[in-house]
Scaffold this motif. Structure first.
Motif, PDB file in Angstrom:
ATOM      1  N   UNK A  70      10.653  12.343 -26.452  1.00  0.00           N
ATOM      2  CA  UNK A  70       9.805  13.162 -27.318  1.00  0.00           C
ATOM      3  C   UNK A  70       9.048  12.302 -28.312  1.00  0.00           C
ATOM      4  N   UNK A  71       9.734  11.283 -28.849  1.00  0.00           N
ATOM      5  CA  UNK A  71       9.082  10.383 -29.805  1.00  0.00           C
ATOM      6  C   UNK A  71       7.932   9.627 -29.149  1.00  0.00           C
ATOM      7  N   UNK A  72       8.152   9.128 -27.947  1.00  0.00           N
ATOM      8  CA  UNK A  72       7.102   8.379 -27.260  1.00  0.00           C
ATOM      9  C   UNK A  72       5.958   9.292 -26.819  1.00  0.00           C
ATOM     10  N   UNK A  73       6.254  10.566 -26.584  1.00  0.00           N
ATOM     11  CA  UNK A  73       5.186  11.510 -26.218  1.00  0.00           C
ATOM     12  C   UNK A  73       4.214  11.742 -27.361  1.00  0.00           C
ATOM     13  N   UNK A  74       4.710  11.697 -28.604  1.00  0.00           N
ATOM     14  CA  UNK A  74       3.856  11.980 -29.754  1.00  0.00           C
ATOM     15  C   UNK A  74       3.291  10.700 -30.374  1.00  0.00           C
ATOM     16  N   UNK A  75       3.909   9.551 -30.098  1.00  0.00           N
ATOM     17  CA  UNK A  75       3.527   8.302 -30.755  1.00  0.00           C
ATOM     18  C   UNK A  75       2.370   7.609 -30.038  1.00  0.00           C
ATOM     19  N   UNK A  76       1.705   6.745 -30.793  1.00  0.00           N
ATOM     20  CA  UNK A  76       0.686   5.868 -30.217  1.00  0.00           C
ATOM     21  C   UNK A  76       1.279   4.539 -29.767  1.00  0.00           C
ATOM     22  N   UNK A  77       2.312   4.101 -30.488  1.00  0.00           N
ATOM     23  CA  UNK A  77       2.891   2.773 -30.238  1.00  0.00           C
ATOM     24  C   UNK A  77       4.383   2.862 -30.542  1.00  0.00           C
ATOM     25  N   UNK A  78       5.175   2.015 -29.899  1.00  0.00           N
ATOM     26  CA  UNK A  78       6.609   2.062 -30.117  1.00  0.00           C
ATOM     27  C   UNK A  78       7.252   0.694 -30.175  1.00  0.00           C
ATOM     28  N   UNK A  79       8.374   0.642 -30.901  1.00  0.00           N
ATOM     29  CA  UNK A  79       9.206  -0.553 -30.989  1.00  0.00           C
ATOM     30  C   UNK A  79      10.632  -0.162 -30.611  1.00  0.00           C
ATOM     31  N   UNK A  80      11.251  -0.952 -29.780  1.00  0.00           N
ATOM     32  CA  UNK A  80      12.643  -0.739 -29.410  1.00  0.00           C
ATOM     33  C   UNK A  80      13.494  -1.759 -30.166  1.00  0.00           C
ATOM     34  N   UNK A  81      14.435  -1.250 -30.979  1.00  0.00           N
ATOM     35  CA  UNK A  81      15.336  -2.117 -31.725  1.00  0.00           C
ATOM     36  C   UNK A  81      16.668  -2.230 -31.000  1.00  0.00           C
ATOM     37  N   UNK A  82      17.174  -3.455 -30.927  1.00  0.00           N
ATOM     38  CA  UNK A  82      18.507  -3.716 -30.391  1.00  0.00           C
ATOM     39  C   UNK A  82      19.194  -4.722 -31.296  1.00  0.00           C
ATOM     40  N   UNK A  83      20.318  -4.305 -31.862  1.00  0.00           N
ATOM     41  CA  UNK A  83      21.107  -5.191 -32.719  1.00  0.00           C
ATOM     42  C   UNK A  83      20.275  -5.842 -33.820  1.00  0.00           C
ATOM     43  N   UNK A  84      19.417  -5.039 -34.442  1.00  0.00           N
ATOM     44  CA  UNK A  84      18.649  -5.519 -35.575  1.00  0.00           C
ATOM     45  C   UNK A  84      17.464  -6.400 -35.245  1.00  0.00           C
ATOM     46  N   UNK A  85      17.074  -6.401 -33.989  1.00  0.00           N
ATOM     47  CA  UNK A  85      15.921  -7.194 -33.563  1.00  0.00           C
ATOM     48  C   UNK A  85      15.006  -6.345 -32.696  1.00  0.00           C
ATOM     49  N   UNK A  86      13.714  -6.680 -32.678  1.00  0.00           N
ATOM     50  CA  UNK A  86      12.773  -5.994 -31.798  1.00  0.00           C
ATOM     51  C   UNK A  86      12.946  -6.557 -30.394  1.00  0.00           C
ATOM     52  N   UNK A  87      13.406  -5.697 -29.482  1.00  0.00           N
ATOM     53  CA  UNK A  87      13.642  -6.138 -28.106  1.00  0.00           C
ATOM     54  C   UNK A  87      12.374  -6.060 -27.267  1.00  0.00           C
ATOM     55  N   UNK A  88      11.581  -5.017 -27.513  1.00  0.00           N
ATOM     56  CA  UNK A  88      10.344  -4.813 -26.769  1.00  0.00           C
ATOM     57  C   UNK A  88       9.451  -3.897 -27.585  1.00  0.00           C
ATOM     58  N   UNK A  89       8.168  -4.059 -27.458  1.00  0.00           N
ATOM     59  CA  UNK A  89       7.234  -3.164 -28.128  1.00  0.00           C
ATOM     60  C   UNK A  89       5.957  -3.071 -27.316  1.00  0.00           C
ATOM     61  N   UNK A  90       5.210  -1.998 -27.567  1.00  0.00           N
ATOM     62  CA  UNK A  90       3.968  -1.825 -26.845  1.00  0.00           C
ATOM     63  C   UNK A  90       3.450  -0.410 -27.011  1.00  0.00           C
ATOM     64  N   UNK A  91       2.292  -0.092 -26.415  1.00  0.00           N
ATOM     65  CA  UNK A  91       1.786   1.277 -26.452  1.00  0.00           C
ATOM     66  C   UNK A  91       2.835   2.243 -25.928  1.00  0.00           C
TER      67      UNK A  91
END
Length: 245
Positions: free
Chosen positions: A205-226
């Motif tokens: 649901x969050x990705x459906x409404x968002x323009x861009x996203x960041x995935x956090x794992x253990x306090x670090x950005x694991x992946x990000x993108x549109x």
């Protein structure tokens, strides 16, 4: 609008939670943070709004020459710059009415710490945006249902007339029909050009409404993108989207 560079943060007496994250929230866009429990999403929001102090890194809010570092500021000073935080767990003022809760959201405007504008008109807009609050405007906030309290927390944030809104787990604990309503409201705010950083347990649901996203794992950005790209990423699908709303 909001830039975070190499942010480290945690809590007194505990291990660090964030280990050098960087992210950007452009003006009039919705950016979402997704990740498992304990990944650092709420800690990120608290560091941005001044609830905790980062141990390293920079947080900058604003555009161009008007941009200001806020990582060393107190929460009330950050709010005066136009940042509104709808926190995890709602945290409404239970012994005050719905209307008084909303007016507290406009407090920096009432004290001229921010441009005052038409507070009465914005109050009516908030009530119209969250119609479940309309018939309860004189009711004590503590007597509202969980879903109604969540809508009150969001409406209170909007009453700041903010430049940026932080929404931390707006759907937490809500029935599916109310989750859908919350996301309809977020979509409407997006269409009105409200800049938002969204932390949400329902990753799809969050990705459906968002323009861009960041995935956090253990306090670090694991992946990000549109957002559309993340929705189709096999690793994101496997970890976060299989059982999402």
């Amino acid at each position: 609008m909001l830039s975070i560079n190499n942010l480290h943060a945690g809590y007194y007496g505990k291990v660090k939670v964030l280990h050098g994250i960087s992210l950007h929230v452009p003006k009039a866009k919705v950016v979402t943070l997704i990740g498992s429990n304990g990944a650092g999403k709420t800690t990120t929001m608290r560091a941005i709004s001044g609830m905790i102090k980062p141990t390293d890194g920079e947080i900058t809010m604003g555009e161009g020459n008007a941009a200001k570092r806020i990582d060393a500021m107190d929460s009330h000073k950050i709010a005066r710059l136009g940042l509104a935080h709808s926190p995890e767990g709602r945290r409404v003022f239970a012994t005050m009415s719905v209307t008084d809760n909303l007016l507290l959201g406009a407090f920096p405007r009432l004290t001229w710490a921010r441009p005052k504008g038409d507070i009465a008109a914005d109050l009516e807009r908030a009530i119209e945006l969250f119609p479940r609050l309309k018939e309860r405007r004189n009711q004590l906030a503590g007597t509202l249902s969980g879903g109604e309290q969540q809508m009150l927390a969001m409406a209170r944030a909007i009453m700041l007339n903010p430049d940026l809104v932080l929404l931390d787990e707006p759907s937490m604990g809500l029935a599916p029909i109310l989750v859908d309503e919350v996301f309809r409201i977020i979509e409407r705010l997006k269409n009105e050009g409200v800049t938002m950083l969204l932390v949400e347990q329902f990753a799809a649901a969050a990705l459906n409404v968002a323009d861009y996203g960041y995935v956090l794992e253990n306090g670090r950005v694991a992946i990000h993108g549109p957002a559309e790209q993340l929705k189709n990423d096999p690793s994101v699908k496997a970890a976060y989207l299989g059982a999402s709303h």
